[in-house]
Design a protein around this motif. Structure first.
Motif, short mmCIF file in Angstrom:
data_model
loop_
_atom_site.label_atom_id
_atom_site.label_comp_id
_atom_site.label_asym_id
_atom_site.label_seq_id
_atom_site.Cartn_x
_atom_site.Cartn_y
_atom_site.Cartn_z
N THR A 115 33.27 48.16 37.74
CA THR A 115 32.80 46.94 37.18
C THR A 115 33.41 46.41 36.00
O THR A 115 33.75 45.20 35.86
CB THR A 115 31.12 46.98 37.10
N ILE A 116 33.97 47.35 35.08
CA ILE A 116 34.53 46.97 33.96
C ILE A 116 36.07 46.60 34.23
O ILE A 116 36.69 45.66 33.89
CB ILE A 116 34.72 48.09 33.15
N ASP A 119 35.92 43.12 35.57
CA ASP A 119 35.90 42.31 34.42
C ASP A 119 37.32 41.77 33.89
O ASP A 119 37.38 40.60 33.60
CB ASP A 119 34.86 42.70 33.56
N ASN A 120 37.69 43.00 33.44
CA ASN A 120 39.28 42.85 33.07
C ASN A 120 40.28 41.89 34.04
O ASN A 120 40.99 41.26 33.58
CB ASN A 120 39.92 44.27 32.71
N SER A 123 39.10 38.44 33.77
CA SER A 123 39.50 37.67 32.39
C SER A 123 41.28 37.53 32.47
O SER A 123 41.81 36.52 32.24
CB SER A 123 39.60 38.87 31.39
#
Length: 180
Positions: A115-116, A119-120, A123
């Motif tokens: 999930t992280i 997100d990166n 972005s």
């Protein structure tokens, strides 16, 4: 024997009749820690990510490029970084998301939850879309463009089940081109 072929062997799309031990491990779903093919994928991907990060640092610290070139190079590097992380995550699951060329930081990274990493990636791709142009500077389709970043961003939104953003991003891309 690129990634596509080897993943086809691994997923049973293709049969393997060769003698390479690393490819045979993929075909037999019995991959060991010493498989040099997988180590090569990991190492090559992180080498490309390091190079993309180096471009970002170089572009941000140079005074000899004009703004248009700086934005284009940074957008291309952000796309490459996001794309390589997305490939790594598809193969390995949780992976480190490397955003620096600082070897001390890079030596102590840990795998991040998917999930992280997503997100990166989102972005980086969102930033790339804002920096890239629709057409390649060379006129050929060999460099990351805004269209490529939008297409990958739409795919990533599908992976994270953000259906509205996937639809709007894909629609934006489709509406920029005649499909008839």
């Amino acid at each position: 024997f690129g990634l596509t072929t080897l993943m086809g062997i691994y997923s049973d799309e293709l049969d393997y009749y060769g003698f390479d031990v690393n490819s045979a491990e993929l075909y037999n779903h019995n991959v060991t820690h010493s498989n040099t093919t997988l180590l090569g994928w990991w190492s090559n991907a992180y080498n490309l990510i390091y190079e993309a990060n180096d471009i970002i640092v170089g572009v941000e610290n140079t005074g000899s490029l004009n703004t248009v070139d700086k934005e284009r190079f940074k957008g291309q590097a952000l796309f490459v970084r996001a794309f390589m992380h997305s490939l790594l995550m598809t193969i390995y699951g949780d992976v480190p998301y490397i955003t620096t060329t600082n070897y001390l930081e890079n030596n102590s990274v840990a795998r991040l939850p998917v999930t992280i990493v997503f997100d990166n990636i989102i972005s980086d791709l969102t930033n790339a879309v804002s920096l890239l142009e629709n057409t390649s500077a060379t006129g050929e389709r060999v460099l990351p463009s805004r269209d490529a970043a939008l297409a990958l961003l739409s795919r990533i939104y599908l992976y994270v089940q953000n259906w509205e953003m996937a639809e709007s991003t894909a629609t934006e891309l489709i509406n920029m081109h005649s499909l008839g």
